[in-house]
Design a protein around this motif. Structure first.
Motif, PDB file in Angstrom:
ATOM      1  N   THR A 101      20.412 -13.175  16.867  1.00 47.64           N
ATOM      2  CA  THR A 101      21.766 -12.860  16.932  1.00 47.64           C
ATOM      3  C   THR A 101      21.831 -12.154  18.547  1.00 47.64           C
ATOM      4  O   THR A 101      22.821 -12.037  19.030  1.00 47.64           O
ATOM      5  N   SER A 102      20.773 -11.642  19.143  1.00 46.41           N
ATOM      6  CA  SER A 102      20.702 -11.097  20.599  1.00 46.41           C
ATOM      7  C   SER A 102      20.363 -11.756  21.498  1.00 46.41           C
ATOM      8  O   SER A 102      20.120 -11.336  22.527  1.00 46.41           O
ATOM      9  N   GLU A 103      19.979 -12.831  21.169  1.00 44.77           N
ATOM     10  CA  GLU A 103      19.471 -13.973  22.141  1.00 44.77           C
ATOM     11  C   GLU A 103      20.463 -15.048  22.610  1.00 44.77           C
ATOM     12  O   GLU A 103      21.661 -15.218  22.207  1.00 44.77           O
ATOM     13  N   VAL A 104      19.811 -15.548  23.867  1.00 44.91           N
ATOM     14  CA  VAL A 104      20.814 -16.658  24.458  1.00 44.91           C
ATOM     15  C   VAL A 104      19.791 -17.864  24.619  1.00 44.91           C
ATOM     16  O   VAL A 104      18.639 -17.568  24.987  1.00 44.91           O
ATOM     17  N   LEU A 105      20.457 -18.879  24.395  1.00 43.09           N
ATOM     18  CA  LEU A 105      19.676 -20.193  24.562  1.00 43.09           C
ATOM     19  C   LEU A 105      20.272 -20.734  26.090  1.00 43.09           C
ATOM     20  O   LEU A 105      21.312 -21.096  26.264  1.00 43.09           O
ATOM     21  N   ILE A 106      19.354 -21.140  26.727  1.00 47.19           N
ATOM     22  CA  ILE A 106      19.260 -21.524  28.272  1.00 47.19           C
ATOM     23  C   ILE A 106      19.096 -22.883  28.434  1.00 47.19           C
ATOM     24  O   ILE A 106      17.943 -23.287  28.069  1.00 47.19           O
ATOM     25  N   TYR A 115      15.006 -26.248  27.479  1.00 43.42           N
ATOM     26  CA  TYR A 115      15.825 -25.312  26.966  1.00 43.42           C
ATOM     27  C   TYR A 115      14.826 -24.214  26.790  1.00 43.42           C
ATOM     28  O   TYR A 115      13.393 -24.400  26.684  1.00 43.42           O
ATOM     29  N   ALA A 116      15.256 -22.919  26.814  1.00 38.26           N
ATOM     30  CA  ALA A 116      14.500 -21.733  26.367  1.00 38.26           C
ATOM     31  C   ALA A 116      15.291 -20.560  25.860  1.00 38.26           C
ATOM     32  O   ALA A 116      16.475 -20.583  26.406  1.00 38.26           O
ATOM     33  N   ALA A 117      14.855 -19.860  25.285  1.00 39.69           N
ATOM     34  CA  ALA A 117      15.303 -18.826  24.360  1.00 39.69           C
ATOM     35  C   ALA A 117      15.010 -17.217  25.074  1.00 39.69           C
ATOM     36  O   ALA A 117      13.691 -17.188  25.092  1.00 39.69           O
ATOM     37  N   TYR A 157      15.238 -13.361  34.239  1.00 38.94           N
ATOM     38  CA  TYR A 157      13.932 -13.002  34.389  1.00 38.94           C
ATOM     39  C   TYR A 157      13.630 -12.665  33.058  1.00 38.94           C
ATOM     40  O   TYR A 157      13.615 -11.412  32.537  1.00 38.94           O
ATOM     41  N   GLY A 158      12.682 -13.447  32.196  1.00 36.40           N
ATOM     42  CA  GLY A 158      12.238 -13.177  30.645  1.00 36.40           C
ATOM     43  C   GLY A 158      11.076 -12.489  30.787  1.00 36.40           C
ATOM     44  O   GLY A 158       9.989 -13.065  30.601  1.00 36.40           O
ATOM     45  N   TYR A 159      11.146 -10.912  30.821  1.00 39.35           N
ATOM     46  CA  TYR A 159       9.935 -10.059  30.718  1.00 39.35           C
ATOM     47  C   TYR A 159       8.995 -10.414  29.518  1.00 39.35           C
ATOM     48  O   TYR A 159       7.938 -10.522  29.670  1.00 39.35           O
ATOM     49  N   THR A 160       9.744 -10.518  28.177  1.00 40.63           N
ATOM     50  CA  THR A 160       8.933 -10.855  27.132  1.00 40.63           C
ATOM     51  C   THR A 160       9.724 -12.294  26.808  1.00 40.63           C
ATOM     52  O   THR A 160      10.946 -12.500  26.799  1.00 40.63           O
ATOM     53  N   ARG A 161       8.773 -13.248  26.178  1.00 38.08           N
ATOM     54  CA  ARG A 161       9.159 -14.386  25.940  1.00 38.08           C
ATOM     55  C   ARG A 161       8.407 -15.086  24.727  1.00 38.08           C
ATOM     56  O   ARG A 161       7.754 -16.172  25.075  1.00 38.08           O
ATOM     57  N   PRO A 162       8.327 -14.355  23.667  1.00 36.67           N
ATOM     58  CA  PRO A 162       7.470 -14.952  22.622  1.00 36.67           C
ATOM     59  C   PRO A 162       8.015 -16.310  22.233  1.00 36.67           C
ATOM     60  O   PRO A 162       6.973 -16.975  21.356  1.00 36.67           O
ATOM     61  N   LYS A 163       9.048 -16.669  22.254  1.00 39.17           N
ATOM     62  CA  LYS A 163       9.642 -18.338  21.966  1.00 39.17           C
ATOM     63  C   LYS A 163       9.265 -19.116  23.136  1.00 39.17           C
ATOM     64  O   LYS A 163       9.625 -20.300  23.027  1.00 39.17           O
ATOM     65  N   GLY A 164       8.500 -18.689  24.232  1.00 38.85           N
ATOM     66  CA  GLY A 164       8.252 -19.547  25.045  1.00 38.85           C
ATOM     67  C   GLY A 164       8.962 -19.316  26.466  1.00 38.85           C
ATOM     68  O   GLY A 164       9.946 -18.787  26.476  1.00 38.85           O
ATOM     69  N   GLY A 165       8.227 -19.982  27.545  1.00 36.25           N
ATOM     70  CA  GLY A 165       8.855 -19.658  28.849  1.00 36.25           C
ATOM     71  C   GLY A 165       9.861 -20.771  29.262  1.00 36.25           C
ATOM     72  O   GLY A 165      10.512 -21.532  28.631  1.00 36.25           O
TER      73      GLY A 165
END
Length: 323
Positions: free
Chosen positions: A36-41, A111-113, A98-106
């Motif tokens: 709910t607090s994330e964005v899909l790019i 696409y990236a979350a 700038y995804g400092y943490t990215r447990p769902k991938g870079g």
């Protein structure tokens, strides 16, 4: 909310074991699901940096990562979907991250979350073509300038000014009213920092004593701050240009690490991100034309080759083009 065209699977450059550039291959992976607090790019381009090589080698792996790991800490693209709690961006916005943490991938992927707090709308004056290679170094450069804490009109010496972080630090320093002495690599680097507005541009591969003499000609009382993107013999000599009470700042990872010096404050820094930093960065960028210098572009399928290029010398940044 999503744009309705998000597929279930995507192309991504990833690896199943730590190692050299050869472990990165192109494969088909599921598009990550967002909280709910994330964005899909929908990624348009992604920067390629030494931090990505460290991830590949197993030395700087984001917490929560699991094989296959998709590297990539930064990107530019459009918002494909947002979680219910997201208010800072909307589907269709052109953004950088700038995804400092990215447990769902870079971001070496279609696409990236990422957390919404790491995302900002693309500022006016920043060409989208190279923006994917901007966020990490620009935010780190801003942290470096904050660490120096210099007032407008002060002299700052940037060592490694034609590199990825250095050429962005130069532009941000000028926007803060600082006078910049830029020490760059090779004629190409000197030309770049001259074009970007350095008050004095010098080639750093010559005799450090001669470079120091040139610096003292324009700043006879000493420079107020030194941003060191590289360490070693040249830094040791050029640090003599600092006035008594000056500040030497360097990003963590510079080797050899600068040591303490009499009469000089030595501080290390890291890049920081978040809504406040992103807003400040956007305001500085929008103050005038802003250049992200890209030495070479690679398609997503050549991510391994981009990592090999990381091991060579170049001016500015490297970029993966995804769409």
């Amino acid at each position: 909310m999503a744009d309705g065209d998000v597929p279930e699977r995507m192309q991504a450059a990833a690896f199943d074991e730590f190692g050299g550039p050869e472990v990165i291959t192109l494969r088909i992976l599921p598009v990550p699901k967002i909280a709910t607090s994330e964005v899909l790019i929908k990624v348009w381009s992604a920067g390629v940096g030494v931090w990505d090589a460290l991830t590949r080698e197993g030395k700087l792996v984001p917490e929560g990562s699991a094989f296959p790991i998709v590297p990539g800490a930064e990107a530019v693209g459009s918002v494909a979907a947002v979680g219910q709690q997201v208010t800072n961006v909307a589907v269709g916005d052109v953004v950088y991250v700038y995804g400092y943490t990215r447990p769902k991938g870079g971001f070496y992927a279609e696409y990236a979350a990422t957390k919404a707090e790491y995302v900002a709308k693309l500022p006016a004056g920043l060409p989208v073509e190279h923006a994917g290679a901007m966020p990490t170094d620009a935010l780190t450069a801003l942290s470096g300038l904050d660490t120096l804490g210099l007032p407008a009109g002060a002299w700052v010496l940037i060592l490694g000014a034609s590199g990825g972080q250095g050429h962005l630090a130069l532009q941000l320093a000028k926007r803060q009213g600082l006078k910049v002495i830029a020490v760059a690599s090779r004629a190409e680097g000197v030309a770049l920092v001259t074009r970007l507005g350095a008050d004095l541009a010098l080639e750093g591969h010559g005799d450090p004593a001669e470079v120091l003499a040139r610096i003292r000609e324009v700043a006879p009382e000493g420079v107020d701050g030194l941003l060191a993107m590289v360490g070693g013999r040249t830094l040791d000599k050029l640090a003599e240009a600092l006035r008594d009470g000056g500040v030497l700042a360097y990003p963590h990872g510079v080797q050899p690490e600068p040591g303490e010096r009499p009469g000089v404050t030595v501080r290390a820094y890291d890049g920081e991100t978040g809504p406040r930093q992103l807003q400040r960065l956007n305001e500085l960028i929008e103050a005038g034309p802003f250049e992200v210098h890209v030495a070479e572009k690679f398609p997503l399928g050549q991510a391994a080759e981009a990592h090999r290029r990381l091991q060579t010398s170049f001016t500015g940044r490297l970029l993966l083009t995804v769409v």
